[in-house]
Write a protein that holds these residues in place. Sequence first.
Motif, short mmCIF file in Angstrom:
data_model
loop_
_atom_site.label_atom_id
_atom_site.label_comp_id
_atom_site.label_asym_id
_atom_site.label_seq_id
_atom_site.Cartn_x
_atom_site.Cartn_y
_atom_site.Cartn_z
N GLU A 4 0.85 -1.26 -0.09
CA GLU A 4 0.11 0.05 -0.14
C GLU A 4 1.00 1.44 -0.16
OE1 GLU A 4 -3.58 2.14 2.70
OE2 GLU A 4 -3.01 -0.01 3.06
N GLU A 5 1.96 1.13 0.61
CA GLU A 5 2.73 2.60 0.85
C GLU A 5 3.35 2.70 -0.68
OE1 GLU A 5 5.27 -0.84 2.63
OE2 GLU A 5 3.16 -0.30 2.65
N LEU A 6 3.49 1.90 -1.44
CA LEU A 6 3.87 2.26 -2.66
C LEU A 6 2.87 2.29 -3.95
CD1 LEU A 6 7.30 -0.32 -2.97
CD2 LEU A 6 6.97 2.33 -2.34
N ALA A 7 1.86 2.36 -3.24
CA ALA A 7 0.62 2.49 -4.58
C ALA A 7 -0.06 3.90 -4.38
CB ALA A 7 -0.21 1.24 -4.18
N ASN A 8 0.61 4.69 -3.93
CA ASN A 8 -0.36 6.41 -3.90
C ASN A 8 0.23 7.02 -5.08
OD1 ASN A 8 1.55 7.96 -2.50
ND2 ASN A 8 1.53 6.49 -0.86
N ASP A 9 -0.35 8.26 -5.14
CA ASP A 9 -0.17 9.39 -6.08
C ASP A 9 1.16 9.71 -6.01
OD1 ASP A 9 -2.32 8.93 -7.40
OD2 ASP A 9 -3.55 10.58 -6.49
N HIS A 10 1.84 9.92 -4.60
CA HIS A 10 2.97 10.54 -4.34
C HIS A 10 4.16 9.78 -4.28
CE1 HIS A 10 0.29 13.81 -3.12
NE2 HIS A 10 -0.47 12.99 -2.70
N VAL A 11 4.08 8.58 -4.74
CA VAL A 11 5.40 7.79 -4.70
C VAL A 11 6.14 7.92 -6.10
CG1 VAL A 11 6.13 5.33 -4.68
CG2 VAL A 11 4.49 6.14 -3.04
N GLY A 12 7.30 8.19 -5.92
CA GLY A 12 8.29 8.14 -7.24
C GLY A 12 8.66 6.87 -7.76
N THR A 13 9.21 6.84 -8.93
CA THR A 13 9.56 5.77 -9.45
C THR A 13 10.97 4.77 -8.87
OG1 THR A 13 9.24 6.79 -11.58
CG2 THR A 13 10.78 4.70 -11.65
N THR A 14 11.73 5.61 -8.26
CA THR A 14 12.85 5.13 -7.59
C THR A 14 12.56 3.84 -6.47
OG1 THR A 14 14.37 6.58 -8.41
CG2 THR A 14 15.13 5.51 -6.48
N PRO A 15 11.48 4.27 -5.76
CA PRO A 15 11.33 3.34 -4.69
C PRO A 15 10.54 2.03 -5.08
CG PRO A 15 10.70 5.57 -4.08
CD PRO A 15 10.98 5.44 -5.50
N VAL A 16 9.80 2.35 -6.17
CA VAL A 16 9.21 1.25 -6.98
C VAL A 16 10.09 0.15 -7.64
CG1 VAL A 16 7.64 0.51 -8.57
CG2 VAL A 16 7.09 2.34 -7.06
N VAL A 17 11.16 0.58 -8.34
CA VAL A 17 12.20 0.01 -8.97
C VAL A 17 13.02 -0.64 -7.78
CG1 VAL A 17 14.51 -0.10 -10.22
CG2 VAL A 17 12.15 1.45 -10.81
N ILE A 18 13.49 -0.01 -6.66
CA ILE A 18 14.22 -0.68 -5.53
C ILE A 18 13.46 -1.92 -5.09
CG2 ILE A 18 15.15 -0.23 -3.45
CD1 ILE A 18 15.67 2.51 -4.21
N HIS A 19 12.12 -1.63 -4.60
CA HIS A 19 11.30 -2.67 -4.43
C HIS A 19 11.18 -4.03 -5.01
CE1 HIS A 19 7.32 -4.82 -3.84
NE2 HIS A 19 7.48 -4.77 -2.51
N SER A 20 11.31 -3.72 -6.31
CA SER A 20 11.35 -4.75 -7.30
C SER A 20 12.62 -5.49 -7.16
CB SER A 20 10.91 -4.26 -8.87
OG SER A 20 9.41 -3.80 -8.75
N ILE A 21 13.74 -4.66 -7.11
CA ILE A 21 15.09 -5.12 -7.37
C ILE A 21 15.02 -6.50 -6.10
CG2 ILE A 21 17.42 -4.86 -6.94
CD1 ILE A 21 17.02 -2.08 -8.53
#
Length: 232
Positions: free
Chosen positions: A74-91
Amino acid sequence: MTKKSIAVIPARGGSKRIKNKNIREFAGKPLITYSIAAALKSESFDEIVVSTDSQDIAEIALAYGASNIIMRPEELANDHVGTTPVVIHSIKQMERDLGELDYVCCIYATAPFLSEELLRKGLEALKANPQKKYAFSVTTFDFPIQRALRMEKNGVEPLDRSMMIKRSQDLEECYHDAGQFYWGTKKAWIEGAGVFCPHSLPVILPRYLVQDIDTEEDWVRAELMYKAYVAS
């Protein structure tokens, strides 16, 4: 040792300006599928990962060739999350299965003009320049930005009046992010090294292969461009 690479395609389900943008039909297919197809054709990736909060997006992505779906917390699924945290989570998620990664390419889900050749070019540039951290798509502005105007209460004012009298051919050509892909070393992504820095390499695209898709007007223009330049 064989170097491992993954593609990460961020695709959140809550688009507000264009409803269901990532999976809306674009020139006959869901928009995200063009990014997946380019990644597959490039033969540059051990895994093609879609990071999403939407089951509908996940199902379409798998049907069109994505090899892994990472459902975002949930903390990575809102309007204010940038690309980098999403990529890091996937890595971090993918390294549990694949082991140590070397290169990671963030590909936007809204990039129907992306080609496999461009993806390969970005990876080749990064591999050939080990001192660099990223290689990403750029294109030129179609008008000299030195002649930009600002709207003032009393009328129009140039940002720099001295530039208005110069010939356009004497002005430095400037570039902007094309918003298609961002190759980076795994280390650069994890450390949060900025992309728009001297440690990045440009992969220059012609302007006719670049179009933001943020509004309905953008969507119509992009489909017309795609049919004229790519599908024809």
